[in-house]
Design a protein around this motif. Structure first.
Motif, PDB file in Angstrom:
ATOM      1  N   ALA A  20      23.242  36.869  52.497  1.00 36.15           N
ATOM      2  CA  ALA A  20      24.612  36.449  52.194  1.00 36.15           C
ATOM      3  C   ALA A  20      24.956  36.624  50.722  1.00 36.15           C
ATOM      4  O   ALA A  20      26.065  36.984  50.393  1.00 36.15           O
ATOM      5  CB  ALA A  20      24.823  35.002  52.617  1.00 36.15           C
ATOM      6  N   GLN A  21      24.004  36.370  49.821  1.00 41.71           N
ATOM      7  CA  GLN A  21      24.297  36.472  48.398  1.00 41.71           C
ATOM      8  C   GLN A  21      24.532  37.914  47.953  1.00 41.71           C
ATOM      9  O   GLN A  21      25.012  38.150  46.862  1.00 41.71           O
ATOM     10  CB  GLN A  21      23.203  35.821  47.552  1.00 41.71           C
ATOM     11  N   ALA A  22      24.216  38.896  48.781  1.00 41.67           N
ATOM     12  CA  ALA A  22      24.421  40.304  48.420  1.00 41.67           C
ATOM     13  C   ALA A  22      25.759  40.829  48.929  1.00 41.67           C
ATOM     14  O   ALA A  22      26.143  41.931  48.593  1.00 41.67           O
ATOM     15  CB  ALA A  22      23.276  41.161  48.961  1.00 41.67           C
ATOM     16  N   ARG A  23      26.461  40.058  49.741  1.00 47.14           N
ATOM     17  CA  ARG A  23      27.718  40.515  50.336  1.00 47.14           C
ATOM     18  C   ARG A  23      28.890  39.744  49.730  1.00 47.14           C
ATOM     19  O   ARG A  23      28.878  38.520  49.679  1.00 47.14           O
ATOM     20  CB  ARG A  23      27.680  40.332  51.845  1.00 47.14           C
ATOM     21  N   PHE A  24      29.899  40.504  49.322  1.00 48.56           N
ATOM     22  CA  PHE A  24      31.058  39.921  48.646  1.00 48.56           C
ATOM     23  C   PHE A  24      32.332  40.546  49.197  1.00 48.56           C
ATOM     24  O   PHE A  24      32.301  41.651  49.735  1.00 48.56           O
ATOM     25  CB  PHE A  24      30.966  40.180  47.136  1.00 48.56           C
ATOM     26  N   PHE A  25      33.457  39.831  49.050  1.00 49.57           N
ATOM     27  CA  PHE A  25      34.722  40.337  49.560  1.00 49.57           C
ATOM     28  C   PHE A  25      35.895  39.805  48.738  1.00 49.57           C
ATOM     29  O   PHE A  25      35.753  38.856  47.964  1.00 49.57           O
ATOM     30  CB  PHE A  25      34.902  39.937  51.027  1.00 49.57           C
ATOM     31  N   THR A  26      37.042  40.438  48.953  1.00 44.73           N
ATOM     32  CA  THR A  26      38.309  39.927  48.426  1.00 44.73           C
ATOM     33  C   THR A  26      39.433  40.352  49.349  1.00 44.73           C
ATOM     34  O   THR A  26      39.354  41.399  49.995  1.00 44.73           O
ATOM     35  CB  THR A  26      38.595  40.404  46.992  1.00 44.73           C
ATOM     36  N   LYS A  27      40.449  39.518  49.433  1.00 44.26           N
ATOM     37  CA  LYS A  27      41.690  39.850  50.145  1.00 44.26           C
ATOM     38  C   LYS A  27      42.837  40.015  49.158  1.00 44.26           C
ATOM     39  O   LYS A  27      43.953  40.302  49.551  1.00 44.26           O
ATOM     40  CB  LYS A  27      42.056  38.727  51.125  1.00 44.26           C
ATOM     41  N   THR A  28      42.552  39.775  47.883  1.00 45.49           N
ATOM     42  CA  THR A  28      43.604  39.794  46.858  1.00 45.49           C
ATOM     43  C   THR A  28      43.216  40.674  45.679  1.00 45.49           C
ATOM     44  O   THR A  28      43.510  40.355  44.530  1.00 45.49           O
ATOM     45  CB  THR A  28      43.896  38.359  46.366  1.00 45.49           C
ATOM     46  N   GLY A  29      42.563  41.782  45.978  1.00 50.77           N
ATOM     47  CA  GLY A  29      42.195  42.701  44.912  1.00 50.77           C
ATOM     48  C   GLY A  29      43.423  43.299  44.249  1.00 50.77           C
ATOM     49  O   GLY A  29      44.502  43.350  44.833  1.00 50.77           O
ATOM     50  N   HIS A  30      43.253  43.754  43.034  1.00 52.89           N
ATOM     51  CA  HIS A  30      44.367  44.298  42.241  1.00 52.89           C
ATOM     52  C   HIS A  30      44.073  45.753  41.901  1.00 52.89           C
ATOM     53  O   HIS A  30      43.069  46.054  41.254  1.00 52.89           O
ATOM     54  CB  HIS A  30      44.528  43.462  40.972  1.00 52.89           C
ATOM     55  N   ILE A  31      44.945  46.634  42.348  1.00 52.38           N
ATOM     56  CA  ILE A  31      44.882  48.051  42.006  1.00 52.38           C
ATOM     57  C   ILE A  31      46.248  48.445  41.490  1.00 52.38           C
ATOM     58  O   ILE A  31      47.271  48.032  42.038  1.00 52.38           O
ATOM     59  CB  ILE A  31      44.490  48.915  43.223  1.00 52.38           C
ATOM     60  N   TRP A  32      46.272  49.225  40.412  1.00 52.89           N
ATOM     61  CA  TRP A  32      47.548  49.724  39.939  1.00 52.89           C
ATOM     62  C   TRP A  32      47.405  51.153  39.473  1.00 52.89           C
ATOM     63  O   TRP A  32      46.301  51.631  39.228  1.00 52.89           O
ATOM     64  CB  TRP A  32      48.162  48.835  38.862  1.00 52.89           C
ATOM     65  N   PHE A  33      48.539  51.831  39.437  1.00 55.72           N
ATOM     66  CA  PHE A  33      48.516  53.194  38.922  1.00 55.72           C
ATOM     67  C   PHE A  33      49.571  53.344  37.853  1.00 55.72           C
ATOM     68  O   PHE A  33      50.551  52.602  37.797  1.00 55.72           O
ATOM     69  CB  PHE A  33      48.662  54.248  40.020  1.00 55.72           C
TER      70      PHE A  33
END
Length: 188
Positions: A20-33
């Protein structure tokens, strides 16, 4: 959205894995161009990026809803969605790849780590191989990921009309700024 997260988790991270400590996630990541153009700079931000990272294998996946890019001017946003990326036809951009040196990241030690990422970026139904560097910073139980790379509209068969071609830079800088949380059984 929940179905997409579940599919990503089931595809990349079997529940029997137990790391579990090796797996991470996000639903609110930020990408811009950002496009530096002679007449007007173009910048758009998207803060609804879903991403999953498995440091035990280095695998990472991103799903970017195209209509969530926010522009300074609403007309730019309309042109982006309707005329260029055709968001109704191609609603998401995706990236599937790997960190080539996942062993360099120690999740038990707060520090910043330089990583090399390779994978396939899909925008507008077209794939492009990406090979870039970034940083993963372990801090307070989270992982802060950052990277910048460039693409061209032509690489994704995005047609820019001759009339406005000089308004858009030939290369577009994409910046990724993600804060991952540990993936647990009830995260999704």
């Amino acid at each position: 959205m929940k179905q997409l997260l579940l599919l990503i988790a089931l595809f990349l991270f079997p529940l029997a894995n137990g790391v579990a400590q090796a797996r991470f996630f996000t639903k609110t990541g930020h990408i811009w161009f950002y496009s530096d153009a002679p007449l007007e700079d173009i910048e758009a931000h998207n803060r609804k990026v879903v991403s999953v990272l498995d440091l035990s294998t280095g695998e990472m996946v991103f799903s970017v809803p195209m209509k969530e890019f926010q522009f300074r001017k609403s007309l730019m946003q309309t042109h982006f969605n309707e005329n260029y990326v055709e968001s109704d036809k191609y609603p998401k951009a995706t990236f599937k790849g790997k960190i080539m040196n996942p062993d360099a990241v120690d999740v038990t030690r707060q520090a910043a780590y330089l990583v090399r990422v390779q994978g396939v970026l899909n925008i507008h139904g077209k794939d492009k191989a990406i090979d870039t560097v970034g940083t993963l910073e372990v801090k307070d139980g989270r992982i802060y990921g950052k990277s910048t790379f460039s693409v061209t509209p032509q690489e994704f068969d995005i047609h820019i009309p001759r009339l406005v071609r000089n308004n858009i830079a030939r290369r577009i800088d994409i910046t990724v700024d993600i804060i991952y949380s540990p993936l647990t059984g009830n995260s999704l």
